[in-house]
Design an enzyme around this catalytic site. Structure first.
Site, PDB file in Angstrom:
ATOM      1  N   ASP A 196     -27.214 -18.450  15.597  1.00 46.37           N
ATOM      2  CA  ASP A 196     -25.991 -19.124  16.037  1.00 46.37           C
ATOM      3  C   ASP A 196     -25.369 -18.443  17.247  1.00 46.37           C
ATOM      4  OD1 ASP A 196     -23.731 -21.032  15.595  1.00 46.37           O
ATOM      5  OD2 ASP A 196     -22.631 -19.179  15.209  1.00 46.37           O
ATOM      6  N   MET A 277     -16.684 -22.634  14.847  1.00 48.49           N
ATOM      7  CA  MET A 277     -16.268 -23.294  16.082  1.00 48.49           C
ATOM      8  C   MET A 277     -17.133 -22.924  17.277  1.00 48.49           C
ATOM      9  SD  MET A 277     -13.768 -25.293  15.439  1.00 48.49           S
ATOM     10  CE  MET A 277     -13.282 -25.603  17.133  1.00 48.49           C
ATOM     11  N   ARG A 278     -18.128 -22.060  17.080  1.00 44.17           N
ATOM     12  CA  ARG A 278     -18.931 -21.645  18.228  1.00 44.17           C
ATOM     13  C   ARG A 278     -19.685 -22.825  18.832  1.00 44.17           C
ATOM     14  NH1 ARG A 278     -21.213 -17.353  16.253  1.00 44.17           N
ATOM     15  NH2 ARG A 278     -19.824 -15.855  17.253  1.00 44.17           N
ATOM     16  N   ALA A 279     -20.147 -23.737  18.002  1.00 41.43           N
ATOM     17  CA  ALA A 279     -20.875 -24.896  18.518  1.00 41.43           C
ATOM     18  C   ALA A 279     -19.999 -25.721  19.453  1.00 41.43           C
ATOM     19  CB  ALA A 279     -21.379 -25.759  17.364  1.00 41.43           C
TER      20      ALA A 279
END
Length: 674
Positions: A196, A277-279
């Site tokens: 991720d 929330m990284r996506a």
């Protein structure tokens, strides 16, 4: 560090790798994206594309004499070599390759031992992260790199700086670079937590179109025949691409990401049920970079589509054994369902609906979406469930019949008490290259490793008068240097030798066996073990999976394992012994564990059980740690052959009918601790 030749294969000459080239270009335009992970089978030009990228990156203005390549116009205030008074110089963009066997000191930098001992000065010696500042850091086979080093790389790539706090050194220096990792999934996946952290992911597969393959061969053979002429022929396109990257980088601050575009990105990410929330953030940054690459100052639907294709595939895995992937129809459906209407409050407005693909984008044009949840990981789970239900209640005696496993469970972790010289992992205690310092030892020749400061001082101190020491420092010789001895966790080779013959009993029992093995494989995945699978049925034994770090592959092979036929037990043991022998040559420090799953009935060939006992004694004499899982059905008279075989192996014996699946994993782990 690797110097790039001017005659390296041109980036613009690469054929059939549009997504890969686009991802690398976007990461070069906006390093804040967080780097690129390239997954693909061997021989797909992964390394060639990465090395060729440096040829089209703009040159770098640096301060002469600065070890961290600071920009003369905007020197980093945290640079240890500041204040900067040197002259301006220009150099080509730098490609720094990080080898898989690199130590943390080589990556982060460390105390300059010679200056510390001889001059009494605490001096910092920069590592690879400092060398890669304002350049490209390339990690080939990143999935084989130790997890804590991957964490270090990704933290530096995200923060733009690296911090060293140890051995009396406290240094923070700039480390802004484009991080690119390549890997072959057959050799094992990255943990989802690390996967991720990479901004973008590209899956590279060789084209099956003969015309494309012909173009690839023609380009490569022409290049190898005359590299200088070939690169000169592509000089024009290379310059144009380099200029376009510079223009896109300069345009990046002017690109507007409207509220409607932000809402669309949020809805797409939510529709794929990604964690955290990284996506969303990576997709937004990538969409902005794509708009700049396309020469636009406003993010459009095509930019969001291109960003989602690169930022989401590796973030939608719902369990550790799911393969990364993104269904194009599901993506198009999510885009259609989230395409914003023209908002008069946005300045300027976002176009309504998908448009034509921008430069470097593959437009889909598919409307009226596909089926939700049709991703690769979900398909695998559905197929396993349907296989299990379709075959329930039938006898496992039928040749070629496949039995599915049930839901795996969490394995109990027990630490290995003995501390051997194991391979770094997450299982039991061992002397490894990483971990806490528990002592020191003499260095052998020019052996590399992290020096033990106190041990080196102790070794040199008694000889100072004889060596004529004068001044504050110590007179240190190469023979005085001591290396740190570290205790960490080790990984093991868990080799499953599974009886797939018809005598294994009912499908329910075979399902229990597979569930237990899958659960242990899940534990091995989490502990970074190497696994292998040998099966025997009919007239021979088969190496279904050689020792590998790809636990996902082991699960797929196990789930598709058919049952039926006679039991070549001796052949299975001999084949397992051969696998362990080869594994010991390739990786002598990785301690093996053989898990034999059988009912003990040997029915193939003359004197079948006697030959099996002979093979068992041979394994026992070589000290192979073994667990025998007795799968003999409880109906009728039990022969107890598995228990007799366990005695010959000097192995731990388990009766599958008396223990739950969780106890199987516990017994295996305890056996590893013995």
């Amino acid at each position: 560090m690797r110097s790039v030749r001017s005659t390296s294969f041109p980036f613009t000459a690469i054929v059939g790798m549009d997504d890969l080239q686009l991802a690398l270009i976007l990461a070069a335009i906006s390093p804040a994206i967080g780097g690129v992970l390239i997954r693909g089978e061997k021989g797909t030009a992964k390394s060639t594309a990465v090395r060729a990228l440096t040829e089209v990156l703009p040159p770098v203005d640096v301060v002469a004499g600065c070890r961290f390549s600071c920009d003369p116009d905007h020197p980093d205030p945290a640079c240890p070599d500041g204040p900067h008074t040197g002259e301006r110089s220009v150099r080509a963009a730098r490609l720094v390759e990080l080898p898989v066997g690199a130590t943390e000191d080589r990556v982060l930098g460390s105390l300059h031992l010679e200056k510390a001992l001889a001059e009494g000065v605490t001096a910092y010696e920069p590592g690879l992260l400092a060398a890669a500042h304002r350049g490209l850091l390339y990690v080939d086979e990143v999935n084989l790199l130790h997890d804590h080093l991957v964490d270090v790389l990704l933290d530096a790539a995200a923060m733009g700086r690296a911090t060293v706090e140890r051995d009396g050194v406290s240094v923070t220096h700039p480390a802004r670079f484009v991080l690119v990792g390549t890997m072959n999934p057959e050799e094992g996946e990255l943990r989802p937590q690390l996967l991720d952290r990479f901004g973008l992911t590209v899956d590279v597969v060789a084209s099956r179109d003969p015309a494309v393959r012909v173009e690839v061969m023609r380009a490569r053979l022409t290049y190898e025949a005359d590299p200088e002429t070939f690169t000169a022929r592509h000089d024009g396109p290379q310059r144009e691409l380099a200029e376009r990257i510079v223009k896109a980088h300069d345009l990046l601050p002017e690109v507007i990401l409207t509220d409607s575009a932000l809402r669309q990105i949020a809805e797409i990410c939510a529709s794929f049920d990604v964690d955290g929330m990284r996506a969303d953030l990576v997709t937004a940054r990538t969409a902005v970079a794509h708009a700049a690459w396309s020469g636009r100052t406003v993010v459009e639907v095509d930019d969001v589509r291109a960003a989602a294709k690169l930022a989401l595939p590796h973030r939608r895995r719902r369990n550790p054994f799911d393969a990364p992937g993104l269904d194009d129809q599901q993506l198009e459906a999510a885009i259609n369902n989230s395409t914003p209407r023209t908002d008069p409050d946005d300045d300027p407005p976002t176009p309504d609906g998908p448009g034509t693909g921008g430069p470097g984008t593959e437009g889909s044009g598919t409307e009226g979406s596909g089926t939700e949840g049709s991703g690769e990981g979900q398909d695998s789970a559905d197929q396993a469930d349907s296989t299990a239900s379709a075959t329930a209640g039938k006898s496992a005696e039928q040749p070629g019949e496949v039995v599915g496993s049930s839901e795996p469970y969490k394995a109990r972790l027990l630490s290995v008490q003995s501390a051997g010289a194991g391979v770094a992992g997450r299982r039991g205690r061992a002397i490894t290259e990483v971990g806490r310092v528990v002592g020191d030892r003499a260095r052998v020749g020019r052996e590399a490793g992290r020096p033990h400061m106190l041990g080196t001082v102790r070794a040199a101190a008694p000889h100072q008068n004889v060596r004529g020491r004068s001044g504050p420092g110590l007179v240190v010789r190469a023979t005085d240097v001591r290396l740190a001895v570290r205790e960490g966790r080790e990984g093991n080779l868990v080799l499953f030798c599974v009886d797939a013959s018809g005598s294994m009993g009912t499908k329910k029992r075979m399902g229990e066996v597979k569930t237990a093995i899958v659960s242990l494989l899940l534990d091995a995945y989490q502990r970074r073990d190497t696994v292998g699978l040998v099966t025997f049925a009919g007239a021979a034994a088969t190496v279904a999976l050689p020792p590998t770090g790809s636990v996902e592959t082991a699960v797929r092979r196990l789930e598709s394992l058919p049952t039926g036929g006679r039991t070549p037990l001796a052949e299975g043991l001999v084949q397992a012994a051969e696998v362990l022998r080869i594994a010991a040559i390739r990786d002598p420090r990785r301690r093996p564990l053989l898990v034999l799953v059988t009912d003990g009935r040997a029915t193939h060939g003359d004197n079948a059980f006697a030959r099996a006992r002979q093979a068992a004694g041979w394994l026992a004499d070589r000290g192979v740690a073994t667990v025998v899982v007795d799968c003999e059905p409880h109906r009728g008279v039990r022969l107890g052959l598995a228990a007799e075989l366990a005695a010959g192996l000097r192995a731990e014996y388990l009766d599958l009918g008396d223990v739950a699946a969780g106890n199987l994993v516990r017994a295996v782990t305890e056996r590893k601790a013995a």
